[in-house]
Design an enzyme around this catalytic site. Structure first.
Site, PDB file in Angstrom:
ATOM      1  N   LYS A   1       0.943  -1.203   0.007  1.00 41.21           N
ATOM      2  CA  LYS A   1       0.187  -0.027  -0.036  1.00 41.21           C
ATOM      3  C   LYS A   1       0.863   1.187   0.132  1.00 41.21           C
ATOM      4  CE  LYS A   1      -4.027  -1.805   2.291  1.00 41.21           C
ATOM      5  NZ  LYS A   1      -5.100  -1.670   0.882  1.00 41.21           N
TER       6      LYS A   1
ATOM      7  N   ARG B   1     -10.348 -11.500   0.721  1.00 41.46           N
ATOM      8  CA  ARG B   1     -11.207 -12.311  -0.182  1.00 41.46           C
ATOM      9  C   ARG B   1     -10.428 -13.824   0.166  1.00 41.46           C
ATOM     10  NH1 ARG B   1     -11.323  -9.166  -5.330  1.00 41.46           N
ATOM     11  NH2 ARG B   1     -11.038  -7.546  -3.606  1.00 41.46           N
TER      12      ARG B   1
END
Ligand code: BES
Ligand code: MG
Ligand code: ZN
Length: 494
Positions: free
Chosen positions: A269, A345
């Protein structure tokens, strides 16, 4: 906070702080009560203060002569045609903030007759307790934080004790979730998350299973373990079970994303991606544990609830997952990890397979899953994806009653094309456009088609930069109230 209801009229009430709500265009009855207690000058005083009863307005009076209370808060509830439980929540939140520094007992006079009394009382009780929550665990010199500790609903009869204890149990759950989310990632590790689950299990006598890395390997949880590989901390797969009394008629599973930190992995990130806030990436699991705590205290009967969290960190080291790795989830599905930052996920895939194997009637997962959901719905509304209309309706009702924002989003099968991999059964990320939808479609692949399932993306609602009254700035504890309420709705459906 101690809550009670008092059927007596205001006239004979004794306490320390009084809250009274005024409907802008229907103020007569409340003003009459005020005049009876404080004399006619009170109306004049309100007029001088330009108080009209507009929503959010407040007029306060200190040290009232000859009366026991130290403080009177007159709060505007807005126009009668706009009057909703949310108006009461907002007014209660403003009034309790204004009583900072006072101690003792608050009395609340609101137009209860305009509402479903039990729902209104629960909402106000929760709003009051949640508005004054402050997490000072990490300060060496905590601020003074004095508020009244008791609250009496005046002029209201037959409120079952259970309504008030449900409010308190729910708030305790929200507070737990807020603390878990606020905790920094050096403190709140997967292990500590499991310890929190153990505490709930001990305090309320629930069953707890914690699977370690070996157990997860044996269970074939290759998607979850791929995420955990780059961290020095061991993953912990947490499964708490609540069993209500009587014959079980409904079985529910609540699954929470539990990334105690999300660096993004090799898809690190960078830029404006707020890496320093990614401790909140376990907000789904915090809501699930908060709900577990609340439900175990409320003890609904004839219902079984499973709380499931695949906890780990998404970090970088020499064994971390590479962008491009192909892994296999516990249902045999192979996944090409084209982006290591779409890790939630992957952990949820194995958690959902595990939940499906328990054969529940419904599974609801909560996850800080996509930045795209923040862009779509902002800080006050979470996204809801589900192919099952009745479950959507239950959740929308539960959220609306709880005062938590929730909006149904579409789940078009055609978007699944975006997840096609050249080599494996699926890729973990699709195109940028519609990113929250492909994320939900990815999760759907791991649900047994006989089970009702809903996914709630709380990426926007988990954290608030601004103080919003009931949600002071920082961790919101979003989801606890909806999950608790949804569980209670399910325990009453039979
Ligand atoms: N935890 C993030 C989602 C997130 C982002 C939550 C911002 C709150 C604020 C998640 O793991 C993530 O990184 N998602 C990626 C997915 C993308 C790589 C397809 C995202 O949303 O950018
Ligand atoms: Mg990520
Ligand atoms: Zn994440």
């Amino acid at each position: 906070m101690k809550f009670s209801s008092n059927p007596q009229k205001l006239k004979s009430w004794n306490g320390d702080v009084l809250f009274i709500g005024i409907i802008e265009d229907k103020s007569e009855s409340a003003l009459k009560l005020l005049e009876e207690r404080y004399g006619n000058s009170i109306t004049k005083n309100l007029f001088q203060k330009k108080f009209t009863g507009k929503s959010g307005q407040i007029a306060t009076f200190n040290l009232l002569k000859g009366l026991p209370e130290q403080l009177l808060c007159v709060i505007g509830l807005g126009q009668s045609n706009q009057l909703k439980i949310e108006s009461l929540r907002k007014a209660a939140s403003i009034a309790i903030r204004a009583s900072s520094g006072s101690e003792g007992k608050i009395g609340v006079v609101f137009p209860w007759e305009d509402f479903d009394k039990e729902k209104a009382v629960q909402a106000v009780a929760e709003a009051i307790r949640l508005s004054i929550f402050k997490d000072q665990r990490f300060r060496s010199n905590p601020d003074d934080h004095v508020f009244p500790s008791e609250l009496e609903f005046i002029g209201i009869e037959n409120i079952p004790k259970q309504v008030l204890s449900t409010a308190n149990a729910t708030c305790a759950g929200v507070e737990l979730a807020r603390k878990l989310v606020s905790s920094p990632p050096n403190e709140l590790t997967p292990e500590v998350l499991a310890e929190n689950a153990r505490q709930i299990a001990t305090d309320f006598n629930l069953d707890l299973k914690v699977l370690d890395q070996n157990d997860c390997e044996k269970a074939g949880m290759g998607a979850y373990l791929a995420v955990a590989k780059g961290s020095d901390l061991q993953p912990k797969f947490i499964h708490l079970t609540y069993k209500g009394e009587g014959k079980i008629k409904r079985k529910l599973a609540l699954v929470g994303k539990g990334l105690t930190f999300d660096s993004g992995g090799y898809n690190l990130k960078v830029g404006a991606s707020q890496i320093e806030l990614m401790k909140f990436d376990m907000g789904g699991s915090a809501a699930v544990l908060g709900a577990a705590r609340a439900i175990s205290e409320i003890k609904p009967s004839e219902i079984e609830v499973h709380f499931i969290i695949a906890a780990c960190e998404n970090m970088i080291n020499g064994s971390a997952v590479h962008p491009g790795d192909i892994v296999m989830a516990s249902n045999g599905t192979t996944i090409e990890i084209n982006n290591t930052d779409a890790e939630g996920r992957l952990t949820l895939a194995d958690a959902l397979v595990y939940a499906s194997k328990l054969k529940p009637d419904s599974i609801v997962d909560l996850a800080t899953l996509t930045g795209a959901c923040v862009i779509a719905l902002g800080e006050e509304i979470a996204g809801l994806w589900s192919p099952n209309d009745p479950l959507v309706e239950e959740l929308m009702t539960a959220a609306a009653e709880s005062g938590e924002g929730l909006w149904r989003m579409p789940l078009p099968e055609s978007y699944k094309d975006g997840l096609k991999s050249m080599l494996a059964d699926l890729k973990n990320t699709g195109p940028r456009a519609g990113g929250s939808i492909t994320a939900a479609l990815f999760l759907k692949e791991f649900i047994d088609s006989s089970v009702h399932w809903a996914h709630i993306d709380i990426a926007g609602t988990v954290w608030s930069e601004k103080d919003k009254g009931i949600n002071p700035s920082g961790a919101t504890g979003y989801g606890v109230r909806t999950l608790v309420n949804w569980t209670l709705i399910n325990s009453q459906i039979n």
